[in-house]
Design an enzyme around this catalytic site. Structure first.
Site, PDB file in Angstrom:
ATOM      1  N   HIS A  50       3.709   5.653  12.199  1.00 55.30           N
ATOM      2  CA  HIS A  50       4.307   5.511  10.886  1.00 55.30           C
ATOM      3  C   HIS A  50       5.851   5.103  11.140  1.00 55.30           C
ATOM      4  O   HIS A  50       6.424   4.447  10.498  1.00 55.30           O
ATOM      5  CB  HIS A  50       4.196   6.537   9.888  1.00 55.30           C
ATOM      6  CG  HIS A  50       2.875   6.725   9.242  1.00 55.30           C
ATOM      7  ND1 HIS A  50       1.893   5.545   8.864  1.00 55.30           N
ATOM      8  CD2 HIS A  50       1.933   7.805   8.907  1.00 55.30           C
ATOM      9  CE1 HIS A  50       0.919   6.024   8.675  1.00 55.30           C
ATOM     10  NE2 HIS A  50       0.684   7.182   8.491  1.00 55.30           N
ATOM     11  N   LEU A  59      17.448 -11.686  -0.919  1.00 51.77           N
ATOM     12  CA  LEU A  59      16.186 -11.439  -0.865  1.00 51.77           C
ATOM     13  C   LEU A  59      15.633 -10.276  -1.706  1.00 51.77           C
ATOM     14  O   LEU A  59      16.283  -9.185  -1.936  1.00 51.77           O
ATOM     15  CB  LEU A  59      15.862 -10.961   0.488  1.00 51.77           C
ATOM     16  CG  LEU A  59      14.267 -10.356   0.766  1.00 51.77           C
ATOM     17  CD1 LEU A  59      13.237 -11.336   0.560  1.00 51.77           C
ATOM     18  CD2 LEU A  59      14.229  -9.527   1.919  1.00 51.77           C
ATOM     19  N   ARG A 102      -5.337  11.202   1.758  1.00 50.05           N
ATOM     20  CA  ARG A 102      -5.044  11.573   3.136  1.00 50.05           C
ATOM     21  C   ARG A 102      -4.670  13.042   3.343  1.00 50.05           C
ATOM     22  O   ARG A 102      -4.182  13.572   2.335  1.00 50.05           O
ATOM     23  CB  ARG A 102      -4.017  10.496   3.769  1.00 50.05           C
ATOM     24  CG  ARG A 102      -4.528   9.022   3.905  1.00 50.05           C
ATOM     25  CD  ARG A 102      -3.411   8.270   4.739  1.00 50.05           C
ATOM     26  NE  ARG A 102      -4.009   7.023   4.816  1.00 50.05           N
ATOM     27  CZ  ARG A 102      -3.637   6.018   5.456  1.00 50.05           C
ATOM     28  NH1 ARG A 102      -2.650   6.406   6.590  1.00 50.05           N
ATOM     29  NH2 ARG A 102      -4.196   4.849   5.488  1.00 50.05           N
ATOM     30  N   ARG A 126      -0.509  10.261  14.282  1.00 51.57           N
ATOM     31  CA  ARG A 126      -0.153   9.328  13.423  1.00 51.57           C
ATOM     32  C   ARG A 126       0.990   9.157  12.883  1.00 51.57           C
ATOM     33  O   ARG A 126       1.386   8.194  12.740  1.00 51.57           O
ATOM     34  CB  ARG A 126      -1.410   9.486  12.178  1.00 51.57           C
ATOM     35  CG  ARG A 126      -2.723   9.575  12.608  1.00 51.57           C
ATOM     36  CD  ARG A 126      -3.741   9.604  11.517  1.00 51.57           C
ATOM     37  NE  ARG A 126      -3.411   8.769  10.466  1.00 51.57           N
ATOM     38  CZ  ARG A 126      -3.779   7.662  10.311  1.00 51.57           C
ATOM     39  NH1 ARG A 126      -4.747   7.140  11.191  1.00 51.57           N
ATOM     40  NH2 ARG A 126      -3.612   6.615   9.306  1.00 51.57           N
ATOM     41  N   ASP A 163      -0.797  -2.491   7.961  1.00 47.04           N
ATOM     42  CA  ASP A 163      -1.755  -1.580   8.389  1.00 47.04           C
ATOM     43  C   ASP A 163      -1.821  -1.497   9.929  1.00 47.04           C
ATOM     44  O   ASP A 163      -1.535  -2.423  10.666  1.00 47.04           O
ATOM     45  CB  ASP A 163      -3.081  -2.013   7.771  1.00 47.04           C
ATOM     46  CG  ASP A 163      -4.191  -1.210   7.799  1.00 47.04           C
ATOM     47  OD1 ASP A 163      -3.921   0.106   8.015  1.00 47.04           O
ATOM     48  OD2 ASP A 163      -5.403  -1.544   7.406  1.00 47.04           O
TER      49      ASP A 163
HETATM   50  C1  IPE Z   1      -3.733  -0.255   2.738  1.00 46.48           C
HETATM   51  O1  IPE Z   1      -3.791   0.352   4.211  1.00 46.48           O
HETATM   52  C2  IPE Z   1      -2.530   0.504   2.064  1.00 46.48           C
HETATM   53  C3  IPE Z   1      -1.221   0.222   2.794  1.00 46.48           C
HETATM   54  C4  IPE Z   1      -0.945  -0.692   3.788  1.00 46.48           C
HETATM   55  C5  IPE Z   1      -0.382   0.939   2.177  1.00 46.48           C
HETATM   56  P1  IPE Z   1      -5.037   1.208   4.336  1.00 46.48           P
HETATM   57  O2  IPE Z   1      -5.213   1.639   5.495  1.00 46.48           O
HETATM   58  O3  IPE Z   1      -4.653   2.387   3.323  1.00 46.48           O
HETATM   59  O4  IPE Z   1      -6.463   0.625   3.600  1.00 46.48           O
HETATM   60  P2  IPE Z   1      -8.056   0.870   3.856  1.00 46.48           P
HETATM   61  O5  IPE Z   1      -8.228   2.015   2.957  1.00 46.48           O
HETATM   62  O6  IPE Z   1      -8.258   1.066   5.278  1.00 46.48           O
HETATM   63  O7  IPE Z   1      -8.630  -0.229   3.076  1.00 46.48           O
HETATM   64  C1  IPE Z   2      -0.625   1.774   7.429  1.00 45.70           C
HETATM   65  O1  IPE Z   2      -1.320   2.268   8.542  1.00 45.70           O
HETATM   66  C2  IPE Z   2       0.364   2.790   6.690  1.00 45.70           C
HETATM   67  C3  IPE Z   2      -0.293   3.415   5.451  1.00 45.70           C
HETATM   68  C4  IPE Z   2      -1.549   3.114   5.099  1.00 45.70           C
HETATM   69  C5  IPE Z   2       0.742   4.255   4.841  1.00 45.70           C
HETATM   70  P1  IPE Z   2      -2.428   3.297   8.496  1.00 45.70           P
HETATM   71  O2  IPE Z   2      -1.877   4.719   8.356  1.00 45.70           O
HETATM   72  O3  IPE Z   2      -3.583   2.887   7.540  1.00 45.70           O
HETATM   73  O4  IPE Z   2      -3.107   3.059  10.061  1.00 45.70           O
HETATM   74  P2  IPE Z   2      -4.550   3.024  10.370  1.00 45.70           P
HETATM   75  O5  IPE Z   2      -5.246   2.017   9.653  1.00 45.70           O
HETATM   76  O6  IPE Z   2      -5.125   4.337  10.557  1.00 45.70           O
HETATM   77  O7  IPE Z   2      -4.419   2.542  11.848  1.00 45.70           O
HETATM   78 MG    MG Z   3      -5.076   1.587   7.437  1.00 44.30          MG
END
Ligand code: IPE
Ligand code: IPE
Ligand code: MG
Length: 249
Positions: free
Chosen positions: A38, A132, A72, A34, A21
């Site tokens: 990624h 792994l 999203r 964003r 995350d």
């Molecule tokens: C959880 O992250 C899912 C992944 C890392 C793929 P999110 O960023 O979507 O989680 P919430 O919604 O903030 O809890």
């Molecule tokens: C995790 O990073 C990746 C996915 C959930 C796909 P985020 O995209 O949730 O990043 P934040 O939480 O918005 O910083």
């Molecule tokens: Mg997130």
């Protein structure tokens, strides 16, 4: 001193799960979109996979896309799907060289056909690897998985394949998408959020939880080693007392 020197190599967890995350926040901090976060996060994936492999961890499950992530903006979802295809494409040979076996858990049918094809190809190509087990959770959520298990148990009950008396933890586990894998001993979540976000609810029942403020694109080898080290400092009691554990009872 690297955490590698502090780690007890005879007490490495078999299975580590990671909620990757913080890509979006990382991008924002760097004044970028964003999607850039990624893309950067994909490098952390490579490094963590290599480190897990080096430590001879047997299973590594990475939460890459949740059922809820479909909510999203379409442009971000599309970019994530393209990145997935590209990453598999770019990394497949390297995975094979490292003897890594790829698996995917989640609602695969909900993914775009191109992603499904790419995944099937990579799974097939790596099926004989013995190192792994890299498990990617894609379009995955634990409630989806548990409901799917309940439905399949109901079908098997109706077809006289199981008795109600036989529905125990063992049988239930067999109906989960993770039926082939042991429960994770350790869950890592990056970015400072301290929640499970619908990930492996059944399987994490007794896992050690490790939260770090480091954002996923900054989470590298040393951060992963630190998490393993911290795990090794915990006493896992499974309901028993500390004295019982120390005496090996
Ligand atoms: C959880 O992250 C899912 C992944 C890392 C793929 P999110 O960023 O979507 O989680 P919430 O919604 O903030 O809890
Ligand atoms: C995790 O990073 C990746 C996915 C959930 C796909 P985020 O995209 O949730 O990043 P934040 O939480 O918005 O910083
Ligand atoms: Mg997130």
């Amino acid at each position: 001193m690297s955490y590698l020197e502090k780690i007890d190599l005879s007490y490495i967890p078999q299975h580590v799960a990671v909620i990757m995350d913080g890509n979006g926040r990382w991008a924002k901090q760097h004044g970028r979109k964003r999607v850039f976060g990624h893309r950067q996060g994909a490098y952390s994936v490579q490094e963590v996979v290599e480190t897990a492999s080096m430590l001879k961890i047997k299973y590594l499950t990475l939460y890459a896309f949740s059922t809820e992530n479909w909510k999203r903006p379409k442009a971000e979802v599309d970019a994530l799907m393209s990145l997935l295809v590209k990453s598999i494409n770019d990394q497949l040979n390297k995975l094979l060289e490292q003897n890594i076996k790829l698996s995917v858990i989640g609602d695969i049918n909900s993914l775009p056909p191109k992603v499904q094809n790419e995944i099937s190809r990579a799974i097939k190509a790596s099926e004989n690897s013995t190192g792994l087990n890299l498990i990617i959770a894609l379009s995955y959520s634990s409630r989806w998985e548990i409901l799917r298990a309940v439905k399949n148990i109901a079908i098997d009950y109706k077809n006289d394949k199981i008795d109600v008396q036989n529905i125990d933890e063992n049988l239930f586990t067999q109906y989960l998408t993770t039926f082939n894998f042991p429960d994770p001993e350790l869950l890592i979540r990056t970015s400072g959020e301290e929640r499970i976000s619908n990930f492996l609810l059944w399987q994490l029942s007794y896992s050690e939880l490790y939260f770090t403020k480091v954002l996923w694109p900054d989470f590298k080898k040393e951060n992963f080693l630190q998490a393993i080290y911290e795990y090794q400092q915990r006493e896992r009691r499974f309901g028993k007392t500390s004295d019982q554990i120390k005496l090996g009872k």
